[in-house]
Design a protein around this motif. Structure first.
Motif, short mmCIF file in Angstrom:
data_model
loop_
_atom_site.label_atom_id
_atom_site.label_comp_id
_atom_site.label_asym_id
_atom_site.label_seq_id
_atom_site.Cartn_x
_atom_site.Cartn_y
_atom_site.Cartn_z
N THR A 164 29.85 45.85 11.04
CA THR A 164 28.63 46.59 11.38
C THR A 164 27.75 45.76 12.30
O THR A 164 27.17 46.27 13.27
CB THR A 164 27.86 46.98 10.11
OG1 THR A 164 28.68 47.80 9.29
CG2 THR A 164 26.58 47.73 10.47
N LEU A 165 27.65 44.47 12.00
CA LEU A 165 26.84 43.58 12.84
C LEU A 165 27.39 43.54 14.27
O LEU A 165 26.63 43.60 15.24
CB LEU A 165 26.85 42.18 12.23
CG LEU A 165 25.74 41.21 12.67
CD1 LEU A 165 24.38 41.74 12.28
CD2 LEU A 165 25.97 39.84 12.05
N TYR A 187 22.33 42.67 3.59
CA TYR A 187 23.04 41.68 2.78
C TYR A 187 23.95 40.79 3.63
O TYR A 187 24.25 39.67 3.24
CB TYR A 187 23.87 42.39 1.71
CG TYR A 187 23.05 42.91 0.54
CD1 TYR A 187 21.68 42.68 0.48
CD2 TYR A 187 23.64 43.62 -0.49
CE1 TYR A 187 20.93 43.15 -0.57
CE2 TYR A 187 22.89 44.09 -1.56
CZ TYR A 187 21.53 43.85 -1.59
OH TYR A 187 20.79 44.31 -2.65
N GLN A 188 24.38 41.29 4.80
CA GLN A 188 25.22 40.46 5.67
C GLN A 188 24.42 39.31 6.26
O GLN A 188 24.94 38.20 6.45
CB GLN A 188 25.82 41.32 6.79
CG GLN A 188 26.66 40.55 7.79
CD GLN A 188 27.88 39.91 7.15
OE1 GLN A 188 28.40 40.41 6.16
NE2 GLN A 188 28.33 38.78 7.70
N THR A 189 23.16 39.54 6.57
CA THR A 189 22.33 38.49 7.17
C THR A 189 21.63 37.64 6.12
O THR A 189 21.14 36.56 6.43
CB THR A 189 21.27 39.11 8.10
OG1 THR A 189 20.39 39.96 7.33
CG2 THR A 189 21.93 39.95 9.18
N GLN A 239 25.59 45.63 6.07
CA GLN A 239 26.33 45.17 4.90
C GLN A 239 27.54 44.30 5.23
O GLN A 239 28.07 43.64 4.34
CB GLN A 239 26.80 46.38 4.08
CG GLN A 239 25.71 47.37 3.72
CD GLN A 239 24.72 46.85 2.69
OE1 GLN A 239 24.91 45.77 2.14
NE2 GLN A 239 23.68 47.61 2.43
N ASP A 240 28.03 44.32 6.47
CA ASP A 240 29.26 43.58 6.77
C ASP A 240 29.27 43.14 8.23
O ASP A 240 28.45 43.57 9.05
CB ASP A 240 30.50 44.44 6.47
CG ASP A 240 30.41 45.83 7.07
OD1 ASP A 240 30.20 45.93 8.29
OD2 ASP A 240 30.55 46.81 6.32
N GLU A 241 30.25 42.28 8.54
CA GLU A 241 30.34 41.70 9.87
C GLU A 241 30.69 42.73 10.92
O GLU A 241 30.22 42.67 12.06
CB GLU A 241 31.39 40.58 9.86
CG GLU A 241 31.50 39.82 11.19
CD GLU A 241 30.24 39.06 11.53
OE1 GLU A 241 29.93 38.92 12.74
OE2 GLU A 241 29.55 38.59 10.59
#
Length: 656
Positions: A608-609, A623-625, A604-606
């Protein structure tokens, strides 16, 4: 001062003993304190001083204040010295001594009777040597003990250590020792270790540490609440219904909502979530905080009504009618536009002896709501659950009609290769169209199809349409087609897939078949036969929903898996959950050790990535990607991999 010549001591259960104090004092005067007695006395003085300081710090009132000093560094009477030494007699000691100038060659190694018993040896039965002593220490602690002793010797300062010892017969005890250096004329002459059995204290410390770690790692059950609404999810409601039907009985209200007009194509998943959240808040306001209610499907709401305990309690029928009327009159807002909801409800009464499961009762309520809409009624009431045969027949008819009428839509969501930091794959998500043609998340529909044995029909539809799209393209990419675990029990599935590959002229080396773990793989032999068969024709295998399915680790053992997707329940709160971080890191290490690549869902967010990259995860989606987008028939996009997946996703958003 006249000292009493005799001291009489009496203990419960012990005979009376008479001690002559003059004899004790004369005995004490015969020789100076030994190095062992000096060391013991110094340790007692330190302990007393420490306790004194602690008492002052904690605010205790000192009634009789005295100066705490080492009794052997000042002129004190021999009785005090003997009392100090006797106080420590209950502790065991090990003395390792040598003469002055012989610090490299210890000449004498002995232990007290108390220490021998702590180590499990009767006094006088074992002659100590350095090697014997080292053999009695737990092998994992030998180096630690040597380092502590060496540090005490080199620094000429006391040390403490807790380590394990092995008793005869193999029992393990924890020993806590104070290690002190003996000196004479300013030079070290030996080492004294004063110790006690600390097993109970060490086990208590370990348990406190374990409980602290478990408390820190224990997470809230995110699956119990829908993130878009804050209300309980379908699985939670089913458990609550099952509990009610085993105990009190009650009534279940299922409310079906749908926009009266088709929403604009510009409506996004966030807009759908906002609308769903607004409906949830209105529902919670109407039923109150004490009533169990929640989201049980796209546009489907359930309210569990317990038997009325008071005369003025709400009647389930009146409550259902009031919810429908309120929802119909309320003006909701989506993208600054007002939206009205077409609303109907189904009411199912059930007793405490009902054989229908919580899932069955939800299906009955949903069918009743559909009947109410079809007949133009606000509420359709069932006095009792329908029969199993009627329920199964109706569910099967719904699934077959959806397949024959092609009431499905495919959405594509990009997947990032974290090693290359670019999109190299796309997952194709299934949407089920409502009566008004709105695409909705398929999780409730697919669960129903699996329960009534119709999931194979849906899987075949997806396989055929996915391979048809792939065959129309340039086939320069790698594609993944998802199959339910229950479908693997069908012996003709491999033949169907092989024929579809041939019919649509798809290169099998461009395909990976992904098995969902939302349901139990019913036939392991069938699953292995399918996996082996598709590998033989050049395809690969993947596992979805990894970590929350049935026997995932067992699948890694016998299925030729090339890729696993860690379920989103471990990803959505990854940055804030040490437990999720531990699970993800361990699963990645395990899979990589087995030669399996790893993908993470619901990113969901950077942050986490970034964390997933540090854990070594190979692919990420969410949703982040990139959000899912409707796809056209032409799939000749310039992407290296496209993933076609029919899945039953966790309920993280209203649209899945």
């Amino acid at each position: 001062m006249n000292w009493p010549r005799k001291l009489v001591t009496t203990a419960a259960g012990a005979r009376e003993a008479v001690v002559d104090l003059d004899d004790i004092l004369k005995l004490a005067e015969t020789r100076p304190p030994s190095p062992l007695e000096l060391a013991r006395a110094r340790r007692v003085a330190r302990a007393v001083q420490s306790q004194y300081d602690l008492s002052i710090a904690e605010g205790y009132e000192i009634i009789s204040d005295t100066d705490v000093v080492d009794p052997l560094t000042t002129e004190v009477d021999e009785a005090t010295r003997i009392a100090r030494s006797a106080q420590l007699a209950k502790l065991g000691t090990i003395t390792w001594s040598c003469g002055i100038g012989k610090s490299e060659a210890f000449a004498r190694l002995v232990w007290s009777d108390e220490m021998a018993m702590i180590w499990g040896h009767p006094p006088g039965t074992l002659r100590l040597t350095p090697r014997v002593l080292a053999d009695l220490v737990h092998p994992a602690d030998v180096d630690f003990v040597r380092d502590v002793v060496r540090r005490a010797w080199e620094r000429r300062s006391p040390e403490e250590a807790t380590f394990r010892v092995i008793q005869p017969g193999g029992s393990v005890r924890h020993l806590h020792c104070h290690i002190e250096i003996l000196t004479a004329a300013g030079k070290p002459t030996g080492i004294i270790a004063t110790g006690e059995d600390a097993t109970a204290f060490e086990l208590a410390r370990q348990e406190r540490s374990r409980l602290s770690t478990r408390s820190r790692m224990l997470c809230a059950d995110l699956a119990a609440l829908d993130t878009a609404t804050g209300l309980p999810t379908r699985s939670y409601l089913i458990d609550e219904i099952d509990q009610a039907r085993r105990t009190t009985g009650g009534a279940l209200v299922v409310v079906a909502t749908e926009p009266t007009t088709r929403l604009p194509d510009a409506i996004t998943d966030e807009n759908h979530d906002q609308l769903t959240g607004e409906v949830a808040r209105l529902l919670r306001t109407m039923v109150g905080d004490e009533v169990v209610c929640g989201l049980v499907g796209p546009g489907l709401w359930a309210v569990l009504v317990a038997p009325a305990k008071e005369k003025h309690a709400s009647d389930p029928g009146n409550l259902a009618a009031r919810i429908v009327d309120t929802f119909r009159r309320h003006l909701f807002s989506v993208q600054h536009r007002t939206v009205r909801l077409s609303t109907s409800a189904g009411l199912v009464h059930f007793g405490s002896d009902a054989t229908a499961t919580g899932f069955d009762l939800l299906i009955d309520g949903e069918h009743a709501a559909r009947d109410a809409r079809r007949n133009g009624l606000p509420v359709s009431v069932l006095d009792r659950p329908v029969t199993d045969a009627d329920r199964v027949d109706r569910c099967r008819a719904r699934v077959r009609h959806a397949v024959s009428a092609n009431r499905f839509a495919l959405y594509a969501q990009p997947i990032v290769d974290l090693g290359l930091n670019e999109v190299t794959r796309h997952e194709i998500l299934l949407r089920v169209r409502s009566d008004a043609g709105e695409p909705m998340a398929p999780w409730a529909f697919l669960e129903m199809a699996e329960r009534v044995g119709e999931i194979l029909t849906v899987d075949k539809w997806v396989i055929d349409h996915a391979l048809e799209l792939i065959g129309r393209g340039a086939q320069t990419s790698h594609y993944q087609v998802n199959i339910s675990g229950k479908s693997l029990a069908d012996p003709g599935l491999l033949t169907y897939v092989t024929e579809a590959i041939r019919r649509h002229k798809v290169n099998p080396e461009c395909l990976t078949f992904e098995i969902t773990e939302t349901t139990l793989i019913e036939n392991r032999n069938g699953a292995l036969a399918f996996a082996t068969g598709i590998r033989q024709i050049g395809c690969q295998l993947a596992l979805d929903d990894f970590g929350t399915g049935y026997g995932a680790l067992v699948h890694l053992k016998f299925l030729p898996v090339d890729l696993v997707k860690i379920d989103g329940v471990f990803i959505v709160d990854l940055c804030r959950s040490p437990a999720d971080q531990a699970v993800v890191s361990t699963l990645v290490n395990l899979c990589h050790t087995l030669g399996i690549r790893v993908a993470a869902e619901y990113v969901q967010d950077e942050s986490t990535l970034t964390l997933l990259k540090s854990c070594g995860v190979d692919f990420a989606q969410g949703y982040q990607t990139g959000r899912p987008e409707p796809i056209a028939v032409n799939v000749e996009q310039q992407v290296r991999t496209i993933e076609f997946e029919l899945r039953l996703p966790p309920q993280h958003t209203a649209m899945g």
